[in-house]
Scaffold this motif. Structure first.
Motif, PDB file in Angstrom:
ATOM      1  N   TYR A  34      78.490  16.986  43.225  1.00 20.75           N
ATOM      2  CA  TYR A  34      77.856  16.174  41.813  1.00 20.75           C
ATOM      3  C   TYR A  34      76.975  15.558  42.104  1.00 20.75           C
ATOM      4  N   LEU A  35      77.515  14.945  43.156  1.00 23.16           N
ATOM      5  CA  LEU A  35      76.056  13.951  43.475  1.00 23.16           C
ATOM      6  C   LEU A  35      75.496  14.174  44.924  1.00 23.16           C
ATOM      7  N   GLY A  36      75.721  15.190  45.280  1.00 23.67           N
ATOM      8  CA  GLY A  36      74.925  15.494  46.052  1.00 23.67           C
ATOM      9  C   GLY A  36      73.118  16.925  45.945  1.00 23.67           C
ATOM     10  N   ARG A  37      73.419  17.282  46.512  1.00 22.30           N
ATOM     11  CA  ARG A  37      72.223  18.202  46.693  1.00 22.30           C
ATOM     12  C   ARG A  37      72.392  18.841  45.447  1.00 22.30           C
ATOM     13  N   ASN A  38      73.418  19.309  45.329  1.00 21.45           N
ATOM     14  CA  ASN A  38      73.591  20.093  43.358  1.00 21.45           C
ATOM     15  C   ASN A  38      73.391  19.354  42.469  1.00 21.45           C
ATOM     16  N   SER A  39      72.808  18.144  42.256  1.00 20.95           N
ATOM     17  CA  SER A  39      72.690  17.453  41.327  1.00 20.95           C
ATOM     18  C   SER A  39      71.218  16.381  40.857  1.00 20.95           C
ATOM     19  N   ASN A  40      70.891  17.122  39.596  1.00 26.54           N
ATOM     20  CA  ASN A  40      69.610  16.428  39.182  1.00 26.54           C
ATOM     21  C   ASN A  40      69.276  14.852  39.140  1.00 26.54           C
ATOM     22  N   LEU A  41      70.889  14.005  39.554  1.00 25.27           N
ATOM     23  CA  LEU A  41      70.541  12.544  39.662  1.00 25.27           C
ATOM     24  C   LEU A  41      70.409  12.478  41.201  1.00 25.27           C
ATOM     25  N   ARG A  42      68.845  11.381  41.621  1.00 24.06           N
ATOM     26  CA  ARG A  42      69.039  11.282  42.953  1.00 24.06           C
ATOM     27  C   ARG A  42      68.882   9.884  43.452  1.00 24.06           C
ATOM     28  N   TYR A  43      69.386   9.720  44.979  1.00 24.74           N
ATOM     29  CA  TYR A  43      69.573   8.473  44.816  1.00 24.74           C
ATOM     30  C   TYR A  43      69.120   8.277  46.391  1.00 24.74           C
ATOM     31  N   TYR A  44      69.018   6.903  46.274  1.00 19.55           N
ATOM     32  CA  TYR A  44      68.782   6.735  47.626  1.00 19.55           C
ATOM     33  C   TYR A  44      68.698   4.551  47.665  1.00 19.55           C
ATOM     34  N   VAL A  45      69.900   4.661  48.887  1.00 19.78           N
ATOM     35  CA  VAL A  45      70.696   3.220  48.730  1.00 19.78           C
ATOM     36  C   VAL A  45      70.589   2.961  50.085  1.00 19.78           C
ATOM     37  N   LYS A  46      70.029   1.272  50.337  1.00 22.93           N
ATOM     38  CA  LYS A  46      70.212   1.354  51.902  1.00 22.93           C
ATOM     39  C   LYS A  46      70.425  -0.122  51.485  1.00 22.93           C
ATOM     40  N   ASP A  47      71.820  -0.794  53.047  1.00 24.27           N
ATOM     41  CA  ASP A  47      72.165  -1.957  53.112  1.00 24.27           C
ATOM     42  C   ASP A  47      71.467  -2.744  54.108  1.00 24.27           C
ATOM     43  N   GLU A  48      71.820  -3.243  54.704  1.00 23.60           N
ATOM     44  CA  GLU A  48      71.360  -4.168  56.116  1.00 23.60           C
ATOM     45  C   GLU A  48      70.943  -2.936  56.940  1.00 23.60           C
ATOM     46  N   THR A  49      72.100  -2.091  57.252  1.00 20.24           N
ATOM     47  CA  THR A  49      72.298  -1.387  58.883  1.00 20.24           C
ATOM     48  C   THR A  49      71.863   0.363  58.359  1.00 20.24           C
ATOM     49  N   GLN A  50      72.710   0.574  57.080  1.00 19.97           N
ATOM     50  CA  GLN A  50      72.712   1.733  56.783  1.00 19.97           C
ATOM     51  C   GLN A  50      71.979   2.761  55.763  1.00 19.97           C
ATOM     52  N   VAL A  51      70.993   3.737  55.631  1.00 17.83           N
ATOM     53  CA  VAL A  51      70.606   4.637  54.462  1.00 17.83           C
ATOM     54  C   VAL A  51      71.468   5.824  53.714  1.00 17.83           C
ATOM     55  N   TYR A  52      71.727   5.370  52.741  1.00 17.77           N
ATOM     56  CA  TYR A  52      72.543   6.795  51.658  1.00 17.77           C
ATOM     57  C   TYR A  52      71.119   7.082  50.991  1.00 17.77           C
ATOM     58  N   THR A  53      71.276   8.731  50.762  1.00 18.79           N
ATOM     59  CA  THR A  53      70.525   9.772  49.619  1.00 18.79           C
ATOM     60  C   THR A  53      71.328  10.434  49.250  1.00 18.79           C
ATOM     61  N   ASN A  54      71.263  11.420  48.443  1.00 19.51           N
ATOM     62  CA  ASN A  54      71.428  13.005  48.237  1.00 19.51           C
ATOM     63  C   ASN A  54      70.324  13.596  48.576  1.00 19.51           C
ATOM     64  N   MET A  55      68.628  13.105  49.089  1.00 17.04           N
ATOM     65  CA  MET A  55      67.706  14.029  49.307  1.00 17.04           C
ATOM     66  C   MET A  55      67.187  14.111  50.717  1.00 17.04           C
ATOM     67  N   GLN A  56      67.523  14.368  51.411  1.00 17.19           N
ATOM     68  CA  GLN A  56      67.604  15.032  53.329  1.00 17.19           C
ATOM     69  C   GLN A  56      65.837  14.435  53.123  1.00 17.19           C
ATOM     70  N   ASP A  57      65.182  14.964  52.865  1.00 17.60           N
ATOM     71  CA  ASP A  57      63.582  14.804  53.013  1.00 17.60           C
ATOM     72  C   ASP A  57      63.524  13.037  52.861  1.00 17.60           C
ATOM     73  N   TRP A  58      63.999  12.309  52.031  1.00 18.52           N
ATOM     74  CA  TRP A  58      63.220  11.090  51.216  1.00 18.52           C
ATOM     75  C   TRP A  58      63.648  10.084  52.672  1.00 18.52           C
ATOM     76  N   GLU A  59      64.876  11.012  53.525  1.00 19.37           N
ATOM     77  CA  GLU A  59      65.454   9.621  54.674  1.00 19.37           C
ATOM     78  C   GLU A  59      64.046   9.726  55.424  1.00 19.37           C
ATOM     79  N   ALA A  60      63.225  10.282  55.659  1.00 19.25           N
ATOM     80  CA  ALA A  60      61.995  10.579  56.391  1.00 19.25           C
ATOM     81  C   ALA A  60      60.975   9.625  55.673  1.00 19.25           C
ATOM     82  N   LEU A  61      61.261   9.089  54.882  1.00 15.12           N
ATOM     83  CA  LEU A  61      60.368   8.456  53.819  1.00 15.12           C
ATOM     84  C   LEU A  61      60.334   6.912  54.099  1.00 15.12           C
ATOM     85  N   SER A  62      59.173   6.747  53.463  1.00 16.30           N
ATOM     86  CA  SER A  62      58.711   4.882  53.654  1.00 16.30           C
ATOM     87  C   SER A  62      59.586   4.577  52.175  1.00 16.30           C
TER      88      SER A  62
END
Length: 851
Positions: free
Chosen positions: A279-307
């Motif tokens: 539902y909120l993975g790659r099969n969703s039109n809702l896109r997210y990018y969340v970053k805390d002190e140590t880790q990045v979480y996103t459902n868009m694989q190509d966003w991990e390489a973006l600033s």
């Protein structure tokens, strides 16, 4: 008159069908368009007309609510990932320790392999129910502990506490405050809770230690459970064995109680992993990018390489996106669209963190909707129908008004007959009132419950197909409701609601029982005595009581069989009397009590009926003899009077007054002669003393002949004859003379009693193997008597008796028709007089062959 015609049209079958169709059509329109408007209101969060102001689904508060729910799930999911993820990924081989508390997000803690399981094994323990079973065993073991504590207190109070050397007792796991079982009794008590194999295994693992009753119970239940599910700790053993071997380190009770909580946490993590991917993975039109002190979480694989700057620049081209920075739990920077959706998300995210108090968040809704998900479906529905929301609401209201109006008219029409407006009941209305109402209420509750259920589970995803299905379901429910409702209305209109009530039947039964209290009280007391006998003897006296009650039941059965046989004998006597055998007597030698009394009444009733019938027959014979003898005695002097009147008329008498006297004598003597002949004929017809010569007649020809003979008389009273005859011959078997006499009598009645200037209808019809002669006319005098009274002798429709007639004609006609194997029926409706004479039709083919 106009009002009556309007009512007849309202109660007609076409009107009822039309109103019913309008009722279902209104319900269908109200449901389909009402649910569509409700769906729009839900998607727009109470503002289905926002599209008219240029807004689309992604600008509405409803879209924000949907995103709010998904982000809440995302927050829970990311929180569990922080605890159980390995290098940001789900690792089914990672170990989790039952003795650790993972609610606070502890990570990197060393685990004990004897109390640890892999994530996959822990998830299987939850799915299979193993964790819950072990927790249930621990919960049940508390009763063992309470019983043991009570026993210890009782023994100490009685002076039997343990004393002396206790070197053979040691502290068992989870039992620091419990009394340990002495070694001498250990095996016997252990075998109460476990099998012999399990006991031997426990001895080998625990080095022959002593244990409390609670531990023995837990081990006896828990160890076989752990083995049967085939799930072991990271050390390859079971929790039960580890607790048995290390009582100073761990409590088996605590292990089993902690197990389901950790299993539930792990299962939530695994399910969240699967659902988020869907539902909120790659099969969703809702896109997210969340970053805390140590880790990045996103459902868009190509966003991990973006600033972050590149992500911000990309999302700025999206009409619906939010971004913010949170430091120490407080939002310090953010972007939210100036729409209902943006305001709603801003209010939510200002107080609720996604991952931690220090996070950078980018959330966007791809309004091109490349993925088929809930957002795309909602946007497609909302954006296409929102401009027409006022029209949809108007149609729904029109449907509701149409359904209500049709419902009211159906209530008015219910049960009314078009012909006379009377109430007509159907087979369903014969059900007892309480039964029909109970079935209706139960069915209504089930239908309403299912309606609420399907609305609840489909409210957020109403498709056009579902709305049509909902409309048809509502129509079916309305149909079932109207079935019971209209039945209730018909019962009320026909005053049948109380008549068909079970309560009324019970009340009437009670009244009849009270009226027959002398007999019924005996039966009631006997029944109560029998029930009391069973209640006293069966529970307390064992076999003797059972045999005593059985003997009494057999005696009661024999008594009931005797009474039933006696009633059957009395019923047979009544049946014989009803069939006409008045000499039949009921044998009372074997009857007892009420049955004997009833049989004697039946016998006396037979004697009374026989006496009454004999008297009636004697009177009938005397009347027939009197009519015949008197008529015969009158005929001789009457013939002389007629002859002398005729002789006087031949004399040349000039005096007009004497001529008038002679004319009066002639009329009266002729009337007296006709009356005498009618009396003789009536006597013969009623006694069956008439010789019939049956021939095949064409009733059409006979009616035409009578029409010709009475044409002058009918015209003299300005009566318009309307005769309808079938084109084919109407053949009957009858005596031509007497059939002529019958029809002539009917025409004569019309000539005497019909209203001058009115119409007379004569029809001959063929109906289901019969030929029917029908005559209808309006009476000059008011017919305030019944058809049966008109058929009696010496009764005339002219109650003032100003016209000629003896009142014997219809009686003679009826008897003659019966002697010719036909039926004679009269109908009176106000001033309308109608007669039907019916004869079996002769088969024309058979008649031709015989000719």
């Amino acid at each position: 008159m106009e009002t009556e015609d309007r009512k007849k049209r309202l109660y007609s079958a076409p009107a009822k069908v039309t109103v019913t169709v309008l009722l279902f059509l209104g319900a269908l329109l109200c449901t389909i368009f009402g649910s569509a408007f409700l769906r729009l209101a839900t998607l727009g969060s109470g503002d289905p007309t926002a599209r008219m102001e240029g807004g689309q689904y992604y600008t509405t508060a409803g879209c924000a609510i949907k995103m709010h729910i998904d982000l809440s799930q995302l927050s829970d999911y990311l929180s569990t990932r922080k605890v159980f993820d390995v290098n940001g990924q789900y690792d089914p081989t990672q170990l989790v320790d039952v003795t650790k508390d993972y609610h606070n997000g502890i990570t990197g803690v060393e685990v004990n392999k004897y109390t640890s399981y892999t994530l996959e094994d822990m998830y299987q323990m939850y799915v299979s129910g193993c964790a819950d079973n072990l927790d249930a065993n621990a919960d049940e073991s508390t009763y063992i502990q309470e019983d043991e504590a009570l026993a210890s207190e009782s023994s100490e109070a009685a002076g039997y506490g343990l004393s002396g050397d206790r070197s053979d007792l040691t502290v068992a796991s989870g039992s620091e405050s419990e009394e340990l079982v002495p070694q001498a009794d250990l095996e016997n008590i252990a075998l109460e809770y476990m099998s012999e194999d399990t006991w031997k295994h426990l001895q080998s693992v625990g080095n022959s230690r002593s244990y409390s009753r609670q531990f023995l119970y837990l081990y006896g239940c828990g160890y076989p459970n752990e083995i049967s599910y085939g799930i072991k700790t990271a050390a390859g053993s079971t929790l039960a064995d580890y607790a048995a071997a290390n009582p100073e380190k761990v409590s088996l009770y605590d292990l089993y109680r902690a197990l389901p909580d950790l299993a539930s946490q792990v299962s939530s993590y695994v399910w969240a992993e699967e659902s988020q991917e869907q539902y909120l993975g790659r099969n969703s039109n809702l896109r997210y990018y969340v970053k805390d002190e140590t880790q990045v979480y996103t459902n868009m694989q190509d966003w991990e390489a973006l600033s972050e700057e590149e992500i911000q620049n990309m999302l700025e081209s999206w009409p619906m996106y939010v971004s913010y920075t949170r430091e120490n739990g407080r939002m310090v920077e953010g972007h939210f669209p100036e729409t209902a959706a943006g305001y709603r998300l801003s209010s939510y995210l200002a107080s609720e963190q996604i991952l931690s108090g220090n996070e950078r968040v980018y959330i966007g809704l791809d309004t091109a909707y490349p993925i088929d998900d809930d957002y795309k479906e909602a946007a497609r529905f909302y954006d296409s129908l929102a401009p027409y929301a006022p029209g949809i609401l108007a149609i729904a209201i029109i449907g509701l008004v149409m359904a209500i109006a049709a419902f009211v008219i159906c209530t008015i029409q219910a049960g009314r007959n078009q012909k006379d407006g009377t109430v007509r009941l159907y087979g369903f209305d014969s059900l007892p009132t309480e039964v029909a109402m109970a079935v209706g209420v139960i069915l209504g509750i089930l239908l309403i419950g299912y309606f609420g259920y399907i609305i609840a589970i489909n409210m957020s995803d109403m498709s056009g197909f579902f709305m049509v299905f909902l409309g048809l379901y509502v129509c079916m429910s309305v149909g079932l409701f109207m079935l019971f409702y209209l039945s209730l209305v018909r019962r009320i209109k026909a005053h049948n609601l109380w008549e068909k009530s079970i309560l009324r039947a019970v009340i009437h039964l009670g009244g009849r029982v009270y009226e027959a209290r002398q007999e019924s009280s005996k039966l009631i007391m006997a029944a109560l005595g029998l029930m009391l006998l069973h209640f006293i003897f069966l529970p307390t006296t064992g076999f003797f009581g059972v045999m005593l009650c059985l003997v009494v039941d057999i005696l009661v059965l024999l008594y009931m069989l005797r009474e039933a046989t006696g009633k059957r004998t009395v019923i047979e006597g009544l049946r014989q009397l009803g069939s006409g055998d008045l000499d039949y007597k009921v044998d009372t030698t074997e009857l007892k009590g009420n049955n004997k009394e009833l049989a004697e009444v039946v016998n006396s009733m037979g004697d009374g009926l026989k006496t009454a019938v004999e008297v009636r027959m004697k009177n009938e014979r005397m009347q027939a003899d009197l009519i015949t003898n008197v008529s015969h005695d009158i005929k001789t002097p009457l013939t002389s009077i007629v002859n002398y009147v005729d002789l006087l008329k031949r004399e040349n008498i000039e005096d007009p007054k004497i001529k008038g006297y002679i004319d009066i004598l002639e009329r009266k003597s002729q009337r007296l002669k006709q009356l005498t002949e009618d009396l003789v004929e009536a006597s013969k017809a009623s006694s069956g003393n008439v010789n019939m010569e049956f021939v095949t007649l064409n009733l059409n020809e006979l009616v035409q002949q009578v029409n010709g003979e009475f044409d002058e008389r009918l015209s003299g009273r300005e009566l318009d004859m309307i005769c309808s005859l079938p084109p084919e011959p109407a053949l009957v078997r009858a005596d031509s003379r007497y059939l002529w006499r019958v029809i002539e009598n009917l025409y004569g009645n019309v000539a005497k009693y019909a209203m001058p200037g009115s119409r007379v209808y004569v029809d001959v019809i063929r109906r289901e193997g019969s030929v029917v002669f029908i005559m209808k006319n309006m009476s000059e005098q008011t017919l305030n008597i019944s058809p049966d009274e008109l058929m009696e002798r010496f009764v005339r429709g002219d109650s003032s008796r100003t016209t000629e007639g003896s009142g014997l004609g219809l009686s003679i006609a009826e008897n003659l028709v019966k002697l010719m194997k036909g039926t004679f029926e009269l109908f009176v409706d106000g001033d309308l007089f109608k007669v039907e004479v019916t004869f079996p039709e002769v088969n024309r083919d058979v008649f031709r062959q015989s000719v």
